[in-house]
Design a protein around this motif. Structure first.
Motif, PDB file in Angstrom:
ATOM      1  N   ILE A  43     -11.937 -14.360 -20.821  1.00 18.71           N
ATOM      2  CA  ILE A  43     -13.250 -14.430 -21.102  1.00 18.71           C
ATOM      3  C   ILE A  43     -13.549 -15.084 -20.291  1.00 18.71           C
ATOM      4  N   VAL A  46     -16.571 -12.289 -18.770  1.00 14.74           N
ATOM      5  CA  VAL A  46     -16.635 -12.163 -19.535  1.00 14.74           C
ATOM      6  C   VAL A  46     -18.700 -12.893 -19.378  1.00 14.74           C
ATOM      7  N   ALA A  47     -17.802 -14.359 -19.836  1.00 11.96           N
ATOM      8  CA  ALA A  47     -18.985 -15.524 -20.088  1.00 11.96           C
ATOM      9  C   ALA A  47     -19.886 -15.323 -18.551  1.00 11.96           C
ATOM     10  N   LEU A  67     -24.088  -6.375 -26.205  1.00  7.08           N
ATOM     11  CA  LEU A  67     -22.478  -6.915 -26.894  1.00  7.08           C
ATOM     12  C   LEU A  67     -22.806  -6.433 -28.102  1.00  7.08           C
ATOM     13  N   ALA A  71     -19.184  -3.811 -28.779  1.00  2.00           N
ATOM     14  CA  ALA A  71     -18.028  -4.414 -29.903  1.00  2.00           C
ATOM     15  C   ALA A  71     -17.746  -3.012 -30.843  1.00  2.00           C
ATOM     16  N   ALA A 207     -19.151  -6.490 -22.074  1.00  2.00           N
ATOM     17  CA  ALA A 207     -18.797  -7.346 -22.413  1.00  2.00           C
ATOM     18  C   ALA A 207     -18.686  -7.830 -24.078  1.00  2.00           C
ATOM     19  N   GLY A 208     -19.379  -6.465 -24.577  1.00  2.00           N
ATOM     20  CA  GLY A 208     -18.286  -6.691 -26.356  1.00  2.00           C
ATOM     21  C   GLY A 208     -17.037  -6.268 -26.135  1.00  2.00           C
ATOM     22  N   LEU A 211     -14.341  -8.512 -25.186  1.00  4.46           N
ATOM     23  CA  LEU A 211     -14.235  -9.740 -26.359  1.00  4.46           C
ATOM     24  C   LEU A 211     -13.646  -9.195 -27.624  1.00  4.46           C
ATOM     25  N   THR A 212     -14.034  -8.038 -27.820  1.00  2.00           N
ATOM     26  CA  THR A 212     -13.625  -7.254 -28.890  1.00  2.00           C
ATOM     27  C   THR A 212     -12.123  -6.965 -28.376  1.00  2.00           C
ATOM     28  N   LEU A 214     -10.228  -8.936 -26.368  1.00  2.00           N
ATOM     29  CA  LEU A 214      -9.396 -10.012 -26.295  1.00  2.00           C
ATOM     30  C   LEU A 214      -9.047 -10.386 -27.396  1.00  2.00           C
ATOM     31  N   VAL A 215      -9.920 -10.858 -28.681  1.00  2.00           N
ATOM     32  CA  VAL A 215      -9.550 -11.091 -30.346  1.00  2.00           C
ATOM     33  C   VAL A 215      -8.378 -10.480 -31.180  1.00  2.00           C
TER      34      VAL A 215
END
Length: 248
Positions: A43, A46-47, A67, A71, A207-208, A211-212, A214-215
């Motif tokens: 996280i 990515v940020a 992004l 994703a 990054a997109g 993040l996808t 990760l969740v």
């Protein structure tokens, strides 16, 4: 070649994570907490190392497009792999055995493809950090290394419980390590000489996708098994990566 070797170093934690589980399988809570730490690291990367850096070179609309593209690409690819039998590939519970059996002969290949899909975006961006001659990003290198470790531990635990032989596990993680290293080399070759805007959109795309991922894969595992301190460990991972980004 420099990108390849840095990518190989970063992805070698996949082999380390598998070796730890094969040597002395940890409990599910330990795997969940390590997963939480890795999620926090990613996280932060990515940020600060992807989105913030990309925002300096492109407009907000291009950043959002990158992004969204990353994703959606990961989402579609992940759904395809799930339907082929790769669902739950990073779970530590052994659910992989049921999905592989349900998918017939394609399940094992789907798990391998899914593992590669998870690792390519971060490896490409790692290789791209070498552009400009400033050396590899310490923060991104640490983020990839530290996030791969819990992913490999969770997936190896689950695959062992589902009956996968250790020899096949070594083949899975060895091939994934090599592909990730090649992706890092490709990231340098593809983006060397590209405009700052192209590099920034690529960062936003990665990054997109991350993040996808990760969740969808890491955070649910961490939350389910990590216990009440999961959030604290995630913040610890975030702070660790943030600290590294300040020196990298």
């Amino acid at each position: 070649m420099e990108g390849f070797w840095w990518g190989l170093l970063a992805s070698s934690s996949l082999l380390i994570g598998a070796a730890v589980v094969l040597w002395r399988p940890p409990g599910q809570r330990a795997v969940g907490l390590v997963m939480a730490f890795g999620a926090g690291v990613l996280i932060s990367a990515v940020a600060y190392d992807l989105v913030e850096d990309a925002s300096r070179s492109v407009s907000g609309w291009l950043l959002l497009a990158g992004l969204a593209g990353g994703a959606l690409t990961f989402f579609v690819g992940d759904r395809v792999i799930d339907n082929l039998g790769g669902e739950g590939r990073k779970r530590s519970t052994g659910v992989q055995g049921r999905t592989v059996q349900a998918a017939g002969g394609t399940g094992g290949a789907a798990i391998a493809l899914g593992t590669v899909l998870d690792g390519i975006p971060e490896s490409v961006v790692l290789g791209a950090t070498l552009i400009g001659g400033g050396g590899v990003s310490v923060a991104m290198l640490a983020a990839v290394f530290l996030s791969n470790l819990p992913e490999a531990m969770a997936a190896t635990s689950g695959l062992l419980k589902s009956g996968t032989r250790p020899s096949r596990l070594w083949m899975l993680w060895g091939s994934t390590t090599v592909v990730s290293a090649l992706a890092a080399g490709f990231g340098y070759l593809a983006l060397d000489g590209a405009s700052p805007a192209v590099v920034a959109v690529t960062q936003a795309f990665a990054a997109g996708a991350l993040l996808t991922m990760l969740v969808d894969t890491m955070i649910p595992e961490a939350t389910e098994f990590g216990g009440p301190v999961t959030g604290l460990v995630t913040v610890l991972g975030f702070a660790t990566a943030f600290g590294l980004s300040s020196i990298g």
